[in-house]
Design a protein around this motif. Structure first.
Motif, PDB file in Angstrom:
ATOM      1  N   GLN A 113       0.843  -0.979   0.122  1.00  0.00           N
ATOM      2  CA  GLN A 113       0.056  -0.085   0.063  1.00  0.00           C
ATOM      3  C   GLN A 113       1.003   1.280  -0.133  1.00  0.00           C
ATOM      4  O   GLN A 113       2.085   1.062   0.698  1.00  0.00           O
ATOM      5  CB  GLN A 113      -0.936   0.071   1.276  1.00  0.00           C
ATOM      6  N   LEU A 114       0.354   2.302  -0.686  1.00  0.00           N
ATOM      7  CA  LEU A 114       1.142   3.587  -0.805  1.00  0.00           C
ATOM      8  C   LEU A 114       0.253   4.636  -0.497  1.00  0.00           C
ATOM      9  O   LEU A 114      -1.096   4.453  -0.410  1.00  0.00           O
ATOM     10  CB  LEU A 114       1.527   3.774  -2.136  1.00  0.00           C
ATOM     11  N   LYS A 115       0.992   5.961  -0.060  1.00  0.00           N
ATOM     12  CA  LYS A 115       0.006   7.023   0.119  1.00  0.00           C
ATOM     13  C   LYS A 115      -0.173   7.525  -1.154  1.00  0.00           C
ATOM     14  O   LYS A 115       0.968   7.811  -1.844  1.00  0.00           O
ATOM     15  CB  LYS A 115       0.659   7.842   1.150  1.00  0.00           C
ATOM     16  N   SER A 116      -1.318   8.296  -1.299  1.00  0.00           N
ATOM     17  CA  SER A 116      -1.376   9.039  -2.753  1.00  0.00           C
ATOM     18  C   SER A 116      -0.544  10.585  -2.819  1.00  0.00           C
ATOM     19  O   SER A 116      -0.235  10.839  -3.678  1.00  0.00           O
ATOM     20  CB  SER A 116      -2.757   9.504  -2.978  1.00  0.00           C
ATOM     21  N   SER A 117       0.046  10.896  -1.388  1.00  0.00           N
ATOM     22  CA  SER A 117       0.809  11.944  -1.534  1.00  0.00           C
ATOM     23  C   SER A 117       2.347  11.713  -1.907  1.00  0.00           C
ATOM     24  O   SER A 117       3.108  12.846  -2.138  1.00  0.00           O
ATOM     25  CB  SER A 117       0.851  12.530  -0.095  1.00  0.00           C
ATOM     26  N   VAL A 118       2.696  10.575  -2.353  1.00  0.00           N
ATOM     27  CA  VAL A 118       4.213  10.268  -2.531  1.00  0.00           C
ATOM     28  C   VAL A 118       4.120   9.676  -3.823  1.00  0.00           C
ATOM     29  O   VAL A 118       5.228   9.117  -4.350  1.00  0.00           O
ATOM     30  CB  VAL A 118       4.727   9.155  -1.552  1.00  0.00           C
TER      31      VAL A 118
END
Length: 122
Positions: A113-118
């Motif tokens: 999972q990733l953050k959309s901010s990165v």
């Protein structure tokens, strides 16, 4: 000027305007996808509670998009992290934990999972 654009669902301002596929309120800054648009087919519902996920530069993300990692990321249990510029294909948007709102598979690392901010839309 407003050609049948809906008022802002947040502050009820009537001076909304279109910006690409979104409708924007100049008073409170709220952005949303209009219900009558329906050209995507993927989003469909157009409910007022629909969540809009944006990348690090403000582009709206959708399921199936390709993104690139905007900055180097550390990964637990891995001696090397994910380098900036790594392409991630076929993302899925989810209601994740701690701001992680993208499910994806990254070559060499697997599912994560990733953050959309990165990330940036490719």
């Amino acid at each position: 000027m407003n050609q049948n654009l809906p008022p802002c669902p947040t502050c009820s301002c009537e001076y909304t305007y279109e910006m690409d596929a979104l409708v924007v309120c100049p008073e409170c800054g709220h952005e949303w996808v209009p219900a009558e648009g329906g050209t995507d087919g993927a989003e469909g519902g157009g409910s007022p509670g629909e969540r809009v996920v944006k990348d690090s530069v403000g582009n709206v993300l959708r399921d199936g998009d390709t993104v690139t990692v905007a900055k180097a990321l550390k990964v637990k249990g891995s001696p090397s992290g994910i380098k900036a510029g790594t392409k991630v294909r076929n993302i899925r948007l989810v209601d994740g934990v701690d701001g992680h709102d993208i499910n994806c598979k990254i070559d060499g690392f697997g599912a994560m999972q990733l953050k959309s901010s990165v990330v940036k839309k490719a």
